[in-house]
Design a protein around this motif. Structure first.
Motif, PDB file in Angstrom:
ATOM      1  N   LEU B 114      66.921 -26.753  87.906  1.00  0.00           N
ATOM      2  CA  LEU B 114      65.746 -26.065  87.896  1.00  0.00           C
ATOM      3  C   LEU B 114      65.837 -25.295  89.022  1.00  0.00           C
ATOM      4  CD1 LEU B 114      63.001 -24.782  87.025  1.00  0.00           C
ATOM      5  CD2 LEU B 114      62.231 -26.575  88.076  1.00  0.00           C
ATOM      6  N   ASP B 115      66.346 -25.795  90.177  1.00  0.00           N
ATOM      7  CA  ASP B 115      66.233 -25.278  91.640  1.00  0.00           C
ATOM      8  C   ASP B 115      67.329 -24.052  91.537  1.00  0.00           C
ATOM      9  OD1 ASP B 115      64.384 -26.757  92.355  1.00  0.00           O
ATOM     10  OD2 ASP B 115      65.626 -28.285  93.620  1.00  0.00           O
ATOM     11  N   ARG B 116      68.723 -24.551  90.919  1.00  0.00           N
ATOM     12  CA  ARG B 116      69.616 -23.557  91.063  1.00  0.00           C
ATOM     13  C   ARG B 116      69.221 -22.210  90.024  1.00  0.00           C
ATOM     14  NH1 ARG B 116      73.623 -22.891  87.848  1.00  0.00           N
ATOM     15  NH2 ARG B 116      73.130 -24.685  86.508  1.00  0.00           N
ATOM     16  N   VAL B 117      68.461 -22.584  88.988  1.00  0.00           N
ATOM     17  CA  VAL B 117      68.310 -21.179  88.324  1.00  0.00           C
ATOM     18  C   VAL B 117      67.317 -20.483  88.859  1.00  0.00           C
ATOM     19  CG1 VAL B 117      67.254 -20.449  86.197  1.00  0.00           C
ATOM     20  CG2 VAL B 117      68.973 -22.300  86.150  1.00  0.00           C
ATOM     21  N   VAL B 118      66.072 -21.078  89.500  1.00  0.00           N
ATOM     22  CA  VAL B 118      65.243 -20.513  89.994  1.00  0.00           C
ATOM     23  C   VAL B 118      65.600 -19.650  91.224  1.00  0.00           C
ATOM     24  CG1 VAL B 118      63.141 -20.989  91.737  1.00  0.00           C
ATOM     25  CG2 VAL B 118      63.046 -22.032  89.670  1.00  0.00           C
ATOM     26  N   ASP B 119      66.624 -20.325  92.110  1.00  0.00           N
ATOM     27  CA  ASP B 119      67.237 -19.560  93.069  1.00  0.00           C
ATOM     28  C   ASP B 119      68.009 -18.372  92.715  1.00  0.00           C
ATOM     29  OD1 ASP B 119      67.368 -20.014  95.976  1.00  0.00           O
ATOM     30  OD2 ASP B 119      69.585 -20.445  95.641  1.00  0.00           O
ATOM     31  N   LEU B 120      68.880 -18.722  91.597  1.00  0.00           N
ATOM     32  CA  LEU B 120      69.618 -17.371  91.113  1.00  0.00           C
ATOM     33  C   LEU B 120      68.912 -16.139  90.740  1.00  0.00           C
ATOM     34  CD1 LEU B 120      72.512 -16.807  89.718  1.00  0.00           C
ATOM     35  CD2 LEU B 120      71.511 -17.552  87.805  1.00  0.00           C
ATOM     36  N   LEU B 121      67.376 -16.581  90.336  1.00  0.00           N
ATOM     37  CA  LEU B 121      66.861 -15.520  89.617  1.00  0.00           C
ATOM     38  C   LEU B 121      65.578 -14.860  90.648  1.00  0.00           C
ATOM     39  CD1 LEU B 121      66.498 -17.082  86.147  1.00  0.00           C
ATOM     40  CD2 LEU B 121      67.797 -14.852  86.889  1.00  0.00           C
ATOM     41  N   GLY B 122      65.551 -15.692  91.748  1.00  0.00           N
ATOM     42  CA  GLY B 122      64.433 -15.233  92.888  1.00  0.00           C
ATOM     43  C   GLY B 122      63.043 -15.419  92.283  1.00  0.00           C
ATOM     44  N   ILE B 123      62.940 -16.513  91.541  1.00  0.00           N
ATOM     45  CA  ILE B 123      61.526 -16.612  90.956  1.00  0.00           C
ATOM     46  C   ILE B 123      60.782 -17.797  91.546  1.00  0.00           C
ATOM     47  CG2 ILE B 123      61.828 -15.518  88.881  1.00  0.00           C
ATOM     48  CD1 ILE B 123      62.748 -18.087  87.530  1.00  0.00           C
ATOM     49  N   ALA B 124      61.232 -18.360  92.825  1.00  0.00           N
ATOM     50  CA  ALA B 124      60.409 -19.758  93.210  1.00  0.00           C
ATOM     51  C   ALA B 124      59.060 -19.099  93.351  1.00  0.00           C
ATOM     52  CB  ALA B 124      61.307 -19.742  94.612  1.00  0.00           C
ATOM     53  N   GLY B 125      58.675 -18.064  93.985  1.00  0.00           N
ATOM     54  CA  GLY B 125      57.185 -17.790  94.183  1.00  0.00           C
ATOM     55  C   GLY B 125      56.193 -17.787  92.968  1.00  0.00           C
ATOM     56  N   LEU B 126      57.057 -17.780  91.914  1.00  0.00           N
ATOM     57  CA  LEU B 126      55.907 -17.433  90.550  1.00  0.00           C
ATOM     58  C   LEU B 126      55.853 -18.767  89.907  1.00  0.00           C
ATOM     59  CD1 LEU B 126      58.507 -14.664  89.054  1.00  0.00           C
ATOM     60  CD2 LEU B 126      56.417 -14.290  90.625  1.00  0.00           C
ATOM     61  N   LEU B 127      56.397 -19.879  90.269  1.00  0.00           N
ATOM     62  CA  LEU B 127      56.341 -21.096  89.328  1.00  0.00           C
ATOM     63  C   LEU B 127      54.909 -21.676  89.048  1.00  0.00           C
ATOM     64  CD1 LEU B 127      59.041 -23.172  91.011  1.00  0.00           C
ATOM     65  CD2 LEU B 127      59.194 -21.961  88.704  1.00  0.00           C
ATOM     66  N   PRO B 128      53.804 -21.670  89.835  1.00  0.00           N
ATOM     67  CA  PRO B 128      52.656 -22.017  89.448  1.00  0.00           C
ATOM     68  C   PRO B 128      51.862 -21.067  88.520  1.00  0.00           C
ATOM     69  CG  PRO B 128      52.530 -21.515  91.823  1.00  0.00           C
ATOM     70  CD  PRO B 128      53.857 -21.133  91.347  1.00  0.00           C
ATOM     71  N   ARG B 129      52.389 -19.822  88.597  1.00  0.00           N
ATOM     72  CA  ARG B 129      51.390 -18.810  87.891  1.00  0.00           C
ATOM     73  C   ARG B 129      51.700 -18.680  86.434  1.00  0.00           C
ATOM     74  NH1 ARG B 129      53.042 -13.381  91.470  1.00  0.00           N
ATOM     75  NH2 ARG B 129      51.565 -12.552  89.901  1.00  0.00           N
ATOM     76  N   ARG B 130      50.648 -17.967  85.784  1.00  0.00           N
ATOM     77  CA  ARG B 130      50.743 -17.975  84.498  1.00  0.00           C
ATOM     78  C   ARG B 130      51.447 -16.469  84.141  1.00  0.00           C
ATOM     79  NH1 ARG B 130      48.710 -21.899  81.495  1.00  0.00           N
ATOM     80  NH2 ARG B 130      47.265 -22.940  82.629  1.00  0.00           N
ATOM     81  N   PRO B 131      52.068 -16.385  82.948  1.00  0.00           N
ATOM     82  CA  PRO B 131      52.911 -14.939  82.748  1.00  0.00           C
ATOM     83  C   PRO B 131      52.176 -14.016  82.538  1.00  0.00           C
ATOM     84  CG  PRO B 131      53.551 -16.844  80.980  1.00  0.00           C
ATOM     85  CD  PRO B 131      52.360 -17.338  82.004  1.00  0.00           C
ATOM     86  N   GLY B 132      50.628 -14.016  82.027  1.00  0.00           N
ATOM     87  CA  GLY B 132      49.956 -12.885  81.992  1.00  0.00           C
ATOM     88  C   GLY B 132      49.991 -11.981  82.994  1.00  0.00           C
TER      89      GLY B 132
END
Lengths: 230, 370
Positions: B114-132
């Motif tokens: 998970l960390d690797r993919v989150v890092d690869l895509l630069g989405i760490a800051g989005l994790l707790p949010r909803r997609p809406g």
């Protein structure tokens, strides 16, 4: 305003009948709504007609049909009594059955509309991520239709609280066993000096209906907030 | 062989009849809308059951109508990034990313993945949010991550950038490039954009009317402008692979070398020695028959005309510059005035500023990696 013990019994019985009718109908309601919304099978129209029937027929007719089918000597009633020991006729369970049948089309309709509103492309996406059809339903479809399920339950509950014709035809009007709120109000209006009792129960009916409505609003709003729609 | 497909399928009046295989890297399915690109990826993913044929991935048959094989979509382990993201609105970004894990628990290190993919895509800051409330670019990066974390054997991407504006596209290209070069998962990428294909693809399958019109390495296929629609032809040209030779601080230029010679363009941030891919639009190339003097264009290459493809009002002149092909689009008038014919010695001129960001890829994997 205080209720007499008999009036109190009618109120509690009505609540029990309506809650049981709603909760027992729910799984069947969701299953049939799903089949109607998504299924392409022979008899689709027939099933739809059958579910909607209690909405169109006079309630007395529905009650009479229940009496024929689920009565102690009716084909289904006799089978259920002999096999599982479930007896409907002149019992509160019969009142719950009558109320459930009358509320069923309203529940199915609300749930079906919400299933039809679900984006099937989300379900496809879940499939490509490894979810089987059952898991897709449990993890994607079901959470997305919760507002529709709540609406269907409230409609079914309200219908069950107010049901009169089918109930009185099927299980009569026995105080403490099958005398629900509407039957009790009806009884009061048939005896001299019963006006005050009828009025008290009418107020109770209004309060319960309002409470159900408010509860549904609150639940629907919190469900929508979770989906980030509201 | 990574993916092998050979199918016939009819949808209304449209007949799809394609056969090709891919060898890993990023394979672009390229063609105008209605050419059958999306149907093909839907068949690979198991969303459409083809009338007849075979699909196999990594040697495993997913569909073989002759033997009655049809693996249901949830057992295929094929990641799919849809055009519209299709994130689950009732789950957080984190739950969306981990959705595939519920059904296919990974063998190895859970959180590391998970960390690797989150890092690869630069989405760490989005994790707790909803997609809406995510932006279009953020949604697509989450969708890519979600597909990756289901540990797919093959990743399908159906025009994942089509709904984004150019700035958002530019934001995502580097992530897709990193994915192509580091994740080791073969990708099938649907696109109708010349710029996207020239930038991202290792190889191209060109589709027209439900058939394979051409297939091969990107550099070869992108020259076949006669197979493209008028809009695509505007952007068509040569695709050149070059290495960064040096940066010129004083003028803010970067020099690249390819077989044709030395290219000068506005400064890149790419380190010296890295390989990049350069798309040289045919309409940006000028030709001269004698050595040009006193001109501003910094890129001048000499070569011989190898082929003239006459089109509607213009002709695409193919020039062989020391084994590398450049394409110039000229009017018939110019072609005649210069008396161009196969074998004519010419000089191709390209302004540095026409080689802008939009025509450049990020660093390609070095030879040792591939």
């Amino acid at each position: 305003m205080t209720l007499s013990p008999e009036e109190w019994t009618a109120v509690m019985l009505s609540l029990r009948v309506a809650v049981v009718a709603t909760l027992v109908s729910l799984p069947f309601g969701i299953a049939i709504a799903y089949a109607l919304a998504r299924g392409r099978f022979w008899g689709h129209g027939l099933l739809n007609g059958l579910v909607l029937m209690p909405l169109i027929l006079p309630p007395v007719v529905t009650g009479y049909l229940l009496l024929i089918l689920f009565g102690r000597r009716g084909p289904i009633g006799a089978f259920l009594a002999d096999t599982f020991g479930i007896v409907f006729s002149f019992r509160w369970t019969g009142a719950a059955l009558a109320c459930g049948v009358m509320g069923f089309p309203l529940m199915v309709r609300a749930v079906r509309l919400s299933i039809e509103a679900v984006d099937t492309r989300l379900e496809e996406a879940a499939g490509t991520l490894g979810a089987s059809r059952l898991w897709v339903f449990l993890t994607v479809t079901l959470p997305l239709i919760i507002p529709g399920i709540i609406a269907g339950m409230i409609l079914c509950f309200a219908k069950a609280m107010g049901e009169f014709g089918a109930t009185i035809t099927f299980v009569s009007n026995i105080p403490g066993e099958t005398q629900t709120l509407p039957s009790a109000i009806y009884t009061f209006t048939q005896v001299p000096g019963g006006d005050l009792g009828a009025l008290r129960l009418t107020i109770v009916s209004v309060v319960i209906a309002m409470a159900a409505l408010v509860a549904s609003e609150v639940m629907a709003r919190s469900a929508n907030r979770r989906l980030d729609i509201a | 062989m990574t993916l092998a497909i050979d199918i016939k399928h009819r949808q209304g009046n449209f007949v799809l009849d394609v056969a090709f295989d891919t060898q890993g890297g990023l394979t672009a399915l390229f063609g105008r809308s209605g050419s059958g690109k999306t149907s093909i990826v839907n068949i690979i993913a198991g969303l459409i059951r083809p009338d007849a044929g075979r699909v196999s991935v990594g040697g495993v048959d997913l569909v073989d109508t002759a033997r009655g094989v049809f693996v249901p979509r949830h057992k295929r382990r094929i990641g799919y990034v849809f055009q519209e993201g299709r994130l689950f609105p009732h789950l957080t970004v984190r739950q969306n990313l981990l959705y595939g894990r519920w059904f296919a628990p990974p063998a190895g290190d859970r959180d590391g993945d998970l960390d690797r993919v989150v890092d690869l895509l630069g989405i760490a800051g989005l994790l707790p949010r909803r997609p809406g409330r995510l932006s279009g670019g953020e949604k697509q990066r989450v969708a890519i991550g979600r597909a990756l974390l289901a540990s797919p054997r093959l990743l399908l991407m159906d025009e994942p950038l089509a709904s984004l504006d150019d700035a958002r596209k530019a934001e995502i290209y580097p992530y897709i490039e990193r994915l192509r070069d580091s994740a080791g998962i073969p990708i099938v990428y649907v696109s109708h954009s010349v710029a996207e294909v020239a930038r991202l693809a290792s190889s191209v399958v060109l589709l027209a009317d439900g058939k394979v019109a051409a297939a091969g390495p990107t550099v070869d296929i992108m020259q076949r402008s006669e197979l493209m629609s008028p809009a695509e032809r505007e952007e068509a040209g040569a695709v050149i692979e070059a290495a960064v030779a040096r940066h010129d601080q004083r003028f803010g230029l970067t020099e690249l070398t390819s077989r044709a010679g030395t290219w000068r363009l506005t400064r890149l941030d790419t380190p010296v020695g890295a390989r990049v891919r350069l798309r040289v639009r045919a309409r940006d190339v000028m030709l001269a028959t004698s050595p040009p003097a006193d001109i501003s264009a910094l890129n001048v290459f000499s070569g011989a005309v190898s082929d003239i493809a006459t089109g509607d009002g213009t002709a695409d002149i193919r020039i062989d510059c020391n084994g590398e092909t450049l394409i110039a689009r000229l009017t018939h008038y110019s072609t005649e005035r210069l008396a161009l014919a196969p074998g004519t010695q010419v000089y191709a001129l390209i302004k540095s500023v026409s080689l802008d960001r939009g025509t450049l890829s990020g660093p390609l994997p070095t030879i040792a990696d591939t």
